[in-house]
Enzyme design. Structure first.
Site, PDB file in Angstrom:
ATOM      1  N   SER A 417     -87.051  73.117-109.815  1.00 52.39           N
ATOM      2  CA  SER A 417     -87.255  73.486-108.422  1.00 52.39           C
ATOM      3  C   SER A 417     -86.016  73.219-107.586  1.00 52.39           C
ATOM      4  O   SER A 417     -85.220  72.327-107.892  1.00 52.39           O
ATOM      5  CB  SER A 417     -88.444  72.695-107.871  1.00 52.39           C
ATOM      6  OG  SER A 417     -88.910  73.260-106.665  1.00 52.39           O
ATOM      7  N   GLN A 502     -80.985  79.963-103.964  1.00 50.07           N
ATOM      8  CA  GLN A 502     -81.942  80.025-102.862  1.00 50.07           C
ATOM      9  C   GLN A 502     -81.145  80.094-101.560  1.00 50.07           C
ATOM     10  O   GLN A 502     -80.475  79.139-101.188  1.00 50.07           O
ATOM     11  CB  GLN A 502     -82.853  78.792-102.867  1.00 50.07           C
ATOM     12  CG  GLN A 502     -83.956  78.835-101.821  1.00 50.07           C
ATOM     13  CD  GLN A 502     -84.727  77.538-101.739  1.00 50.07           C
ATOM     14  OE1 GLN A 502     -84.222  76.552-101.184  1.00 50.07           O
ATOM     15  NE2 GLN A 502     -85.929  77.511-102.296  1.00 50.07           N
ATOM     16  N   TYR A 584     -87.869  76.286 -91.847  1.00 48.39           N
ATOM     17  CA  TYR A 584     -86.514  76.729 -91.583  1.00 48.39           C
ATOM     18  C   TYR A 584     -86.553  78.069 -90.834  1.00 48.39           C
ATOM     19  O   TYR A 584     -87.624  78.540 -90.455  1.00 48.39           O
ATOM     20  CB  TYR A 584     -85.715  76.780 -92.881  1.00 48.39           C
ATOM     21  CG  TYR A 584     -85.603  75.416 -93.535  1.00 48.39           C
ATOM     22  CD1 TYR A 584     -85.088  74.332 -92.827  1.00 48.39           C
ATOM     23  CD2 TYR A 584     -86.040  75.195 -94.831  1.00 48.39           C
ATOM     24  CE1 TYR A 584     -85.002  73.066 -93.393  1.00 48.39           C
ATOM     25  CE2 TYR A 584     -85.962  73.930 -95.409  1.00 48.39           C
ATOM     26  CZ  TYR A 584     -85.447  72.876 -94.684  1.00 48.39           C
ATOM     27  OH  TYR A 584     -85.379  71.625 -95.234  1.00 48.39           O
ATOM     28  N   ARG A 632     -89.727  82.344-101.177  1.00 50.10           N
ATOM     29  CA  ARG A 632     -90.502  81.097-101.052  1.00 50.10           C
ATOM     30  C   ARG A 632     -91.178  81.084 -99.694  1.00 50.10           C
ATOM     31  O   ARG A 632     -90.534  81.308 -98.664  1.00 50.10           O
ATOM     32  CB  ARG A 632     -89.611  79.869-101.213  1.00 50.10           C
ATOM     33  CG  ARG A 632     -90.349  78.566-100.874  1.00 50.10           C
ATOM     34  CD  ARG A 632     -89.599  77.327-101.309  1.00 50.10           C
ATOM     35  NE  ARG A 632     -89.949  76.972-102.682  1.00 50.10           N
ATOM     36  CZ  ARG A 632     -89.847  75.731-103.189  1.00 50.10           C
ATOM     37  NH1 ARG A 632     -89.410  74.741-102.438  1.00 50.10           N
ATOM     38  NH2 ARG A 632     -90.177  75.490-104.426  1.00 50.10           N
ATOM     39  N   ARG A 726     -89.336  66.398-109.025  1.00 51.65           N
ATOM     40  CA  ARG A 726     -89.150  64.982-109.367  1.00 51.65           C
ATOM     41  C   ARG A 726     -89.106  64.716-110.873  1.00 51.65           C
ATOM     42  O   ARG A 726     -88.318  63.868-111.317  1.00 51.65           O
ATOM     43  CB  ARG A 726     -90.225  64.141-108.681  1.00 51.65           C
ATOM     44  CG  ARG A 726     -90.017  64.012-107.177  1.00 51.65           C
ATOM     45  CD  ARG A 726     -91.127  63.206-106.513  1.00 51.65           C
ATOM     46  NE  ARG A 726     -90.882  63.011-105.092  1.00 51.65           N
ATOM     47  CZ  ARG A 726     -91.183  63.885-104.145  1.00 51.65           C
ATOM     48  NH1 ARG A 726     -91.762  65.028-104.483  1.00 51.65           N
ATOM     49  NH2 ARG A 726     -90.939  63.637-102.879  1.00 51.65           N
TER      50      ARG A 726
END
Length: 777
Positions: A417, A502, A584, A632, A726
């Site tokens: 990710s 991205q 964003y 996304r 993670r």
């Protein structure tokens, strides 16, 4: 409750005077246990109904719950054992085809018989049972008893009277259901779907005696209304349900027992006790019946409460605190599983077109408690058939099957990710980015995503964010993509992992400190001006107020995205993702909480979509046609008045119509006052809904932490790719290690040739010494 009288004083060792409000299984069993632990206790149970009055028909208990009962009270356990009906199979009927999965292990008995056993046990121990009697209020009882146990159910008078203390939240869910019974025993736990002219309906059925079964009929509220059930009485509803599910019932009738249509209510309380009053069972919490949890949770509450009181002695406040501390995490986990299960049934109509075995696998794994791995242990034949339908080669886990988007074929379904690193200087990726992304590519993932790469200096989140607003930055990224593609020999083909970029713009969330210096906090100096859909700061009274973009500003930023896309193509990125999530810039246009414009770029969803779609079109035009492009999104704002799952479907639909190849489904981070529902795989239901409503590929994210989760999501058709963050920070070789854990060594998880000697778990100190041959006495 704050005005209740003080409880009578209790000397150490003196028996508790206990009042139980409600004579359901939880209240009765708490009385049994507390009386058995100390026969001197004076315990009274108030039940407003008669002894043989009960609602519903059968109850299901797990082996875990039965083990607790056996340990605490063998007498009750023995009586239950004599009554149980046991079975292992689940039958799922999908468009006339019955699929059976075995090895599940259920035990059920009639609710009335369960109550009789508990009544008998109470009587034998000297517990006073007061039937057909409304209990005094909790405050009255608290003044004359040492402990008041409120087991008064989902409609708890105690909880509602003292809502200021317990602070309950009640959520009415979207389906209507009715409890009925059939006078024969199903061979298995049966799920049957009826696709009617009014919509999809479902039957949940299971045996609770050798000659009777519980039958629950459930459907969405709008289907219930369209079918006219709101106009039918109990008898008519029962007859109509029998007609709809005549095949499942083999033409036999159904019967009711004070049965009425109701909507399930999920109950959550911030506190479970106050003073000497404590809530247990449905008064404290509810979990949807589709995971068979109500009676189970109530009985387990009773076990834990009795144990904590026994362990803490006369210290009642400590005992009640220990009870809640022990039970709350268990209950919250169960409620998360129940919520996932009920949502699956609420969205049932989106799954009916799935292949039969995938549909059945999705139903079995809907709560996320049953997974691919433990289902394989229960029924390897069924799971193997699901894998074969999915396209798994023999010995290949689902996560190691390839996936194609346009001209890009990913070697497996694992995505690293996008994770902001905050270590760039003037937007330039450096050695850290080469090592960080290169290590994850060597670690076996199919696709490695960059962090959000900003399209302008003013579009950065922090001074440490990377960019693509100069050709020099593009050349630095080319160094990274070259290594990902060709940096280490694997013997598995020309290319290694794929790498995606991205692209994004921070909008109102820019000009902030590095994450470890104060996330979302403004820079102490050197700030740059912010621009956004509207002049709404992210952190009121703390964050900078952004400039609302005018036509010239909108055009300039759109061209910045387009220029960055051209540089990304030249840098040989395999995939481009447009960042329209997390508050964003583009996300800020999509959410009504952050877009208050009154021009063509605000207002309804079509207006709020207008600018993000213009940017998408500008990027897609310059991005090579054979390379895929994803978007996304935040599928919910987790805040009142924000975008919901329904709007997320429409947002995804719009991007797909403009040429998006997949939707990367995240959630939240749009407004600071959000209230996310965290938990394992907590964002995946949103991806699931978009995928199965629109038939579009999705990338699922959000607390996916195990290879078992990945395999389960893929096989159930909830996702096409799974992005993990993670776990890849903890272990750059996560994908290769999961392949080793599953015994897979095929081409979808190639070890770099220099690392191949490490593809097996290193040996540890010996723990398997020779067993003794003789036993001397």
């Amino acid at each position: 409750m704050s005005t209740q009288a003080q409880a009578p004083s209790q000397a150490a060792g003196e028996p508790l005077r206990i009042a139980v409000i409600g004579g359901g299984p939880g209240g009765l069993y708490a009385a049994v246990l507390l009386k058995r632990l100390d026969p001197r206790r004076e315990i009274t149970v108030w039940e407003r109904n008669a002894p043989d009055d009960t609602f519903g028909f059968g109850v299901v208990l797990s082996d875990e719950t039965l083990g607790g009962i056996e340990h605490a009270d063998p007498t009750v356990h023995s009586a239950l054992q004599d009554e149980f009906v046991r079975w292992d199979d689940i039958d799922i009927v999908h468009r006339g085809r019955t699929l059976t999965s075995g090895g599940h292990g259920f035990a059920a008995l009639g609710r009335r018989r369960l109550l009789e056993i508990l009544h008998e046990r109470c009587a034998s121990l000297g517990v006073r049972l007061r039937f057909c009697t409304q209990a005094p209020s909790a405050a009255e009882l608290a003044a004359t008893h040492d402990l008041v146990i409120a087991a008064d159910g989902v409609n708890s008078r105690t909880r509602e009277t003292h809502a200021d203390v317990f602070r309950p939240t009640l959520t009415t869910e979207r389906c209507r259901y009715i409890w009925l019974a059939a006078d024969f025993a199903f061979d298995a736990f049966r799920f049957e779907i009826a696709e009617t002219e009014h919509g999809v309906m479902q039957l949940h059925g299971y045996p609770f005696s050798p000659d009777a079964s519980t039958v629950i009929v459930e459907m969405r509220e709008e289907v219930w209304l369209a079918a006219g059930f709101d106009t039918l009485d109990e008898r008519q509803s029962t007859e109509q349900c029998a007609k709809i599910f005549a095949d499942a019932l083999d033409g036999r009738e159904l019967r009711a027992n004070k049965s009425s249509w109701t909507a399930f209510r999920t109950v959550v309380n911030e506190r479970w006790s106050h003073g000497n009053v404590v809530l247990i069972g449905d008064a404290a919490h509810t979990a949807h019946f589709s995971i068979g949890s109500g009676t189970k949770l109530a009985v387990e509450d009773a076990l834990a409460l009795a144990a904590c009181i026994e362990e803490q002695g006369p210290e009642l406040p400590a005992a009640l605190a220990a009870y809640e501390a022990e039970r709350r995490p268990v209950v919250e986990s169960t409620q998360r599983a129940a919520a996932a299960s009920l949502r699956w049934f609420e969205e049932l109509a989106t799954y009916t077109d799935q292949p039969a075995r995938q549909f059945a696998f999705g139903l079995l794994t809907r709560s996320r408690r049953v997974t691919h791995d433990n289902l394989r242990l229960r029924d390897a034949g069924f799971t193997g058939a699901v894998e074969a339908d999915f396209g798994c080669e023999p010995g290949t886990p689902p996560m190691f099957t390839p996936f194609r988007l346009r001209g890009l074929t990913l070697r497996n379904r694992v995505v690293v990710s996008a994770m902001d690193m905050y270590v760039a200087e003037d937007g330039m990726p450096g050695d850290f980015h080469l090592v960080h992304l290169g290590a994850r590519a060597l670690g076996g993932a199919g696709l490695v995503m960059t962090e959000m790469v900003c399209v302008s200096p003013e579009g950065r989140i922090t001074p440490g964010c990377t960019g693509l607003w100069t050709d020099e930055q593009g050349a630095a990224w080319r160094r990274v993509t070259d290594f990902v593609h060709h940096g280490a020999p694997t013997g598995a083909g020309e290319h290694g992992a794929a790498i995606g970029v991205q692209l994004g713009h921070s909008g109102r969330k820019g000009s902030t400190r590095l994450m470890w210096e104060g996330m979302d906090q403004p820079l102490p100096d050197g700030n740059w001006p912010l621009s956004a859909a509207s002049a709404v700061p992210y952190l009121p009274e703390v964050g900078q107020v952004p400039h609302a973009l005018d036509r010239a500003g909108l055009t300039a930023i759109r061209e910045q995205f387009a220029s960055a896309a051209r540089r990304a193509a030249d840098a040989e990125f395999d995939l481009l993702e447009l960042h329209c999530a997390h508050g964003y810039l583009l996300s800020g246009f999509l959410s009504p909480l952050t877009n208050t414009r009154t021009d063509a770029y605000g207002g309804d969803l079509a207006g709020r979509l207008r600018y993000p779609l213009e940017v998408f079109d500008a990027v897609r035009e310059l991005w090579p046609d054979y390379r895929p492009m994803t978007v996304r999104i935040s599928a919910t704002d987790w805040a009142t008045g924000g975008n919901t799952a329904e709007e997320a479907v429409e947002i995804a639909r719009a991007f797909v119509a403009h040429g998006a190849d997949a939707i990367d489904v995240s959630t939240g981070q749009v407004v600071a006052e959000e209230r996310p529902e965290f938990g394992r795989s907590y964002q995946t239901p949103f991806a699931d809904r978009i995928r199965n409503t629109l038939s579009v590929p999705v990338i699922a994210v959000g607390a996916i932490s195990s290879w078992d989760d990945v395999n389960s999501l893929l096989l159930a058709g909830r996702a096409d790719l799974c992005a993990l963050a993670r776990p890849h920070l903890y272990d750059p070789h996560w994908t290769l290690h999961t392949a080793a854990d599953q015994g897979y060594s095929g081409p979808a998880a190639p070890w770099p040739l220099p690392y191949r000697a490490g593809s097996r778990t290193p040996p540890t100190g010996r723990t398997d010494g020779p067993k003794p041959r003789l036993t001397l006495t």
